[in-house]
Scaffold this motif. Structure first.
Motif: not given
Ligand code: NAD
Length: 285
Positions: A13-23
């Motif tokens: 979940g944390r990695a997905v949150g970071a990935e979405l925020a980066a995009h």
């Protein structure tokens, strides 16, 4: 896009949150855990309760559903209580998240299924063909796996009755850079990887797959294998197949020297997914 990420305080979940925020997406982490750090937009909810799921998904455009409990642990195979609790928690939470999305008119849910729906750890029966792919029969052997397979069934219902698109990502074992340091120990005992055919997937690749699945040109309920293109083993795939007894006879096509025994070609095609990293990069210096 405003995206709720259930299990948002977990590892993926944390990695997905970071990935979405980066995009450029806004993420709304949803989790039952008490907030450990300042997490913008965090909504605490126990997704085993429908009303909490409905509250948690208010005002979002899409959902990445990762919240779950339990691991495909062979030690729990004959522990009926633990198995029942895992099945009930995961199945109920997944139903509630899908239903809450339907209540709010959310049309896209990307969610975590698992490689285990196809049989790993293969203690009761072996694979019907290799590499494992979306044509392989669904044959869960643990109640964790059964909860994921049931989730895939629920997804068909919601696609049919609510015109939703639900993308199940059947993750292999998720690894990251810190895990790769322990690989020499894994290589020393090749039988350790046999339960899931020596497969894995890199955490960054998992996060990217979730992001791409939010906008992929698919409809209805779809399930996709998400594994790295190579095995986690230092031994050639042909050698690993020999240790499976009849394994070599099960292959449907010639395989590359270190090619995975789980095939993610459909995800490559539908998501445009190109795996970002292999454990081999970490060892290449
Ligand atoms: N890690 C892997 O190797 C792997 C492989 C295949 C599939 N998956 C799936 O990916 C998803 C995420 O896995 P992870 O490794 O990040 O797990 P994790 O345990 O790190 O995170 C799961 C999160 O879900 C939350 N959660 C659990 N029950 C909840 C509930 N009732 N309500 C709200 N939140 C709840 C937990 O608090 C936790 O933060 C899970 O669905 C898991 O089954 C993981």
């Amino acid at each position: 896009m405003r995206v709720a990420v259930t299990g948002g305080l977990g590892r993926i979940g944390r990695a997905v949150g970071a990935e979405l925020a980066a995009h450029g997406h806004e993420t709304v982490p949803v989790d039952v855990a008490p907030m450990r750090a300042q997490e913008p937009g965090y909504r605490r909810a126990d997704l085993r309760e429908l009303w909490q799921a409905v509250d948690a998904l208010d005002g979002v455009d899409a959902v990445v559903h990762l919240a779950a409990t339990g691991v495909p642990d062979s030690h729990t195979l004959h522990s009926d209580l633990a198995e029942g609790a895992t099945f009930t928690a995961n199945t109920t939470s997944t139903y509630n998240v899908f239903q809450a999305a339907a209540v709010h008119g959310v049309k896209r849910v990307v969610w975590a299924s698992s490689e285990t729906v196809l049989g790993p750890p293969f203690r009761i029966g072996g694979p019907t063909h290799l590499p494992l792919d979306e044509d392989h029969p669904v044959r869960p052997e643990t109640s964790y796996a059964l909860s994921k397979a049931t989730g895939e069934g629920l997804a068909h219902h919601f696609a049919h009755c609510h015109a939703m698109t639900l993308v199940a990502l059947r993750f292999s074992v998720v690894m990251d850079r810190t895990d790769y340091a322990a690989l020499p120990e894994y290589w020393a005992r090749p039988e350790r990887g046999r339960w899931n055919l020596w497969s894995y997937v890199d955490l960054d690749d998992v996060a990217m797959s979730c992001r791409l699945a939010l906008t992929a040109d698919v409809e209805g309920a779809t399930a996709l294998m998400i594994a790295a293109p190579d095995t986690l083993s230092d031994r050639p795939t042909a050698e690993l197949l020999e240790t499976l007894g009849e394994g070599a006879k099960l292959t449907t096509r010639p395989l590359g020297a270190f090619e995975s025994l789980q095939c993610s070609a459909k995800a490559r095609e539908l998501l445009g997914r190109r795996p970002a990293r292999s454990w081999r990069d970490a060892y290449a210096g």
